[in-house]
Design an enzyme around this catalytic site. Structure first.
Site, PDB file in Angstrom:
ATOM      1  N   ASP A  50       0.749  -1.196   0.219  1.00 59.47           N
ATOM      2  CA  ASP A  50       0.117   0.602   0.056  1.00 59.47           C
ATOM      3  C   ASP A  50       0.725   1.000  -0.365  1.00 59.47           C
ATOM      4  O   ASP A  50       0.221   2.274   0.141  1.00 59.47           O
ATOM      5  CB  ASP A  50      -0.918   0.051   1.000  1.00 59.47           C
ATOM      6  CG  ASP A  50      -0.747   0.262   2.587  1.00 59.47           C
ATOM      7  OD1 ASP A  50       0.483   0.240   2.484  1.00 59.47           O
ATOM      8  OD2 ASP A  50      -1.270   0.065   3.547  1.00 59.47           O
ATOM      9  N   SER A  51       2.352   0.902  -0.186  1.00 55.02           N
ATOM     10  CA  SER A  51       3.478   2.244  -0.662  1.00 55.02           C
ATOM     11  C   SER A  51       2.826   2.883  -1.762  1.00 55.02           C
ATOM     12  O   SER A  51       3.348   3.891  -1.462  1.00 55.02           O
ATOM     13  CB  SER A  51       4.854   1.535   0.059  1.00 55.02           C
ATOM     14  OG  SER A  51       4.645   0.667  -1.343  1.00 55.02           O
ATOM     15  N   ASP A  89      -1.048  -6.102   0.272  1.00 52.00           N
ATOM     16  CA  ASP A  89      -1.206  -5.256   1.654  1.00 52.00           C
ATOM     17  C   ASP A  89      -2.781  -5.535   1.401  1.00 52.00           C
ATOM     18  O   ASP A  89      -3.491  -4.725   0.710  1.00 52.00           O
ATOM     19  CB  ASP A  89      -0.785  -3.690   1.334  1.00 52.00           C
ATOM     20  CG  ASP A  89       0.907  -3.656   2.236  1.00 52.00           C
ATOM     21  OD1 ASP A  89       0.583  -4.697   2.846  1.00 52.00           O
ATOM     22  OD2 ASP A  89       1.901  -3.271   1.693  1.00 52.00           O
ATOM     23  N   LYS A 119      -1.308  -9.185   2.894  1.00 54.01           N
ATOM     24  CA  LYS A 119      -0.283  -9.152   4.464  1.00 54.01           C
ATOM     25  C   LYS A 119      -1.219  -7.993   5.206  1.00 54.01           C
ATOM     26  O   LYS A 119      -1.722  -7.117   4.600  1.00 54.01           O
ATOM     27  CB  LYS A 119       1.185  -8.180   3.994  1.00 54.01           C
ATOM     28  CG  LYS A 119       2.008  -7.734   4.691  1.00 54.01           C
ATOM     29  CD  LYS A 119       2.998  -7.174   3.947  1.00 54.01           C
ATOM     30  CE  LYS A 119       3.397  -5.987   3.940  1.00 54.01           C
ATOM     31  NZ  LYS A 119       3.012  -4.563   4.660  1.00 54.01           N
ATOM     32  N   GLU A 121      -1.172  -5.257   8.799  1.00 55.19           N
ATOM     33  CA  GLU A 121       0.553  -4.999   9.878  1.00 55.19           C
ATOM     34  C   GLU A 121      -0.382  -5.398  11.422  1.00 55.19           C
ATOM     35  O   GLU A 121      -1.906  -5.338  11.115  1.00 55.19           O
ATOM     36  CB  GLU A 121      -0.296  -3.292   9.378  1.00 55.19           C
ATOM     37  CG  GLU A 121       1.075  -2.562   8.224  1.00 55.19           C
ATOM     38  CD  GLU A 121       0.727  -2.086   8.134  1.00 55.19           C
ATOM     39  OE1 GLU A 121       0.599  -0.514   9.337  1.00 55.19           O
ATOM     40  OE2 GLU A 121       1.114  -0.926   7.136  1.00 55.19           O
ATOM     41  N   GLU A 188       9.983  -4.006  10.394  1.00 53.22           N
ATOM     42  CA  GLU A 188      10.111  -2.778   9.366  1.00 53.22           C
ATOM     43  C   GLU A 188      10.125  -1.226  10.371  1.00 53.22           C
ATOM     44  O   GLU A 188       9.801  -1.571  11.601  1.00 53.22           O
ATOM     45  CB  GLU A 188       9.283  -2.200   8.900  1.00 53.22           C
ATOM     46  CG  GLU A 188       9.231  -0.210   8.045  1.00 53.22           C
ATOM     47  CD  GLU A 188       7.982  -0.323   6.764  1.00 53.22           C
ATOM     48  OE1 GLU A 188       7.204  -0.394   6.892  1.00 53.22           O
ATOM     49  OE2 GLU A 188       8.185   0.975   6.904  1.00 53.22           O
TER      50      GLU A 188
HETATM   51  O1  KIV Z   1       3.704  -1.050   1.521  1.00 55.19           O
HETATM   52  C1  KIV Z   1       4.694  -1.266   1.495  1.00 55.19           C
HETATM   53  O2  KIV Z   1       5.438  -1.260   0.581  1.00 55.19           O
HETATM   54  C2  KIV Z   1       5.281  -2.361   2.496  1.00 55.19           C
HETATM   55  C3  KIV Z   1       6.392  -2.317   2.697  1.00 55.19           C
HETATM   56  C4  KIV Z   1       7.708  -0.957   2.461  1.00 55.19           C
HETATM   57  C5  KIV Z   1       6.972  -3.964   3.797  1.00 55.19           C
HETATM   58  O3  KIV Z   1       4.580  -2.747   3.839  1.00 55.19           O
END
Ligand code: KIV
Length: 285
Positions: A50-51, A89, A119, A121, A188
């Site tokens: 989600d970056s 994510d 993924k 958090e 992280e």
């Molecule tokens: O959103 C993302 O790209 C991430 C990575 C930085 C691990 O969670």
């Protein structure tokens, strides 16, 4: 750096997990089909992070990223890298309410997006959800330490685990995520000794970002690595290219050619067809 490409057979989730303590796992983020295709031969997995909210869409944080955005980019990455393990994510607000909500969101990411795993958090507080998903066939990668979706609460992107209590909390988070059935966990932005201790303490691969070379693998946001994202560069990023500068240079050359009327050239234009002489028998007498 070698430009040689090798074809890597798609790693399955159990194979990824089995790399604990073995050859380091290589993970990069990808958000589009062409970039995924370029990265695929070199990585063990692609993360549709989600970056993308920050590096592709120019958002100030990852919070405004929606599930539909994540699914659309997952589809693109899947098309570009059909033979690569793809992890996506779950965006903010799409899984924290309940295990049921997390399952419904994950089902869309796997079925509509074509991801192999999700993924999310969180540590102790997400363990029940991770167990619920894992028991129902959704492979989950955890994410502890610095959690960008909690930026408002954390206050900054500073490394975590700076005192004994904070370090112990990260350890318990990672242990609970592993115990709940996650196949791997991103660690992280934590102090290096914390990442080392976590990697030793749990039996699933730790994927570090701003963590430690002792982690079982490493992940970076590919736009950081490409030198494409300039708003800020975290200390833990190593830039392997300067693609942003290359893009600027290409645009500058194009602009100069257009202004000089040297683009397009004759070769880059479609010439008018040669006049066709009709065959004799069809000619009017
Ligand atoms: O959103 C993302 O790209 C991430 C990575 C930085 C691990 O969670």
């Amino acid at each position: 750096m070698s430009t040689e490409t090798k074809t890597i057979r798609k790693l399955t989730v159990p194979e990824f997990r089995a790399r604990k303590g073995g050859e380091p796992l290589v993970v990069l983020t990808a958000y589009s089909a062409p970039v995924a295709a370029h990265l695929a031969p070199h990585v063990d997995a692609l993360l549709v992070g989600d970056s993308l909210g920050m590096v592709l869409y120019g958002m100030d944080s990852t919070l405004p990223v929606t599930l539909d955005i994540m699914i659309a980019h997952t589809r693109a990455v899947r098309r570009g890298a059909p033979g690569t393990l793809v992890i996506t994510d779950l965006p903010f607000g799409s899984y924290q309410v309940s295990s049921q909500q997390a399952f419904e969101t994950s089902a869309r990411v796997l079925a509509e997006g074509g991801a192999d795993a999700v993924k999310l958090e969180g540590g102790v507080e997400m363990a029940e959800t991770i167990a619920f998903l894992s028991e129902r066939g959704v492979p989950v990668m955890g994410h502890v330490g610095l959690m960008p979706q909690r930026i408002a609460q954390m206050g900054s992107f500073r490394a975590q685990g700076r005192d004994a209590e904070a370090a112990a909390r990260i350890m318990v988070d990672a242990q609970e995520v592993a115990r709940a059935g996650a196949f791997s966990v991103v660690v992280e932005g934590v102090l290096e000794p914390v990442a080392v201790a976590v990697t030793r303490a749990i039996d699933i691969p730790t994927i570090g970002i701003g963590a430690s070379p002792a982690c079982d693998g490493q992940v970076l946001v590919s736009d950081d690595l490409f030198g494409l994202f300039d708003r800020f560069t975290p200390k833990f990023v190593r830039r392997y290219a300067e693609i942003g500068a290359e893009i600027g240079l290409a645009a500058e050359k194009f602009a100069a050619d257009v202004r000089a009327r040297s683009f397009p050239s004759e070769r880059e234009c479609f010439a008018a067809p040669k006049a066709v002489t009709p065959p004799a028998k069809n000619r009017a007498s």
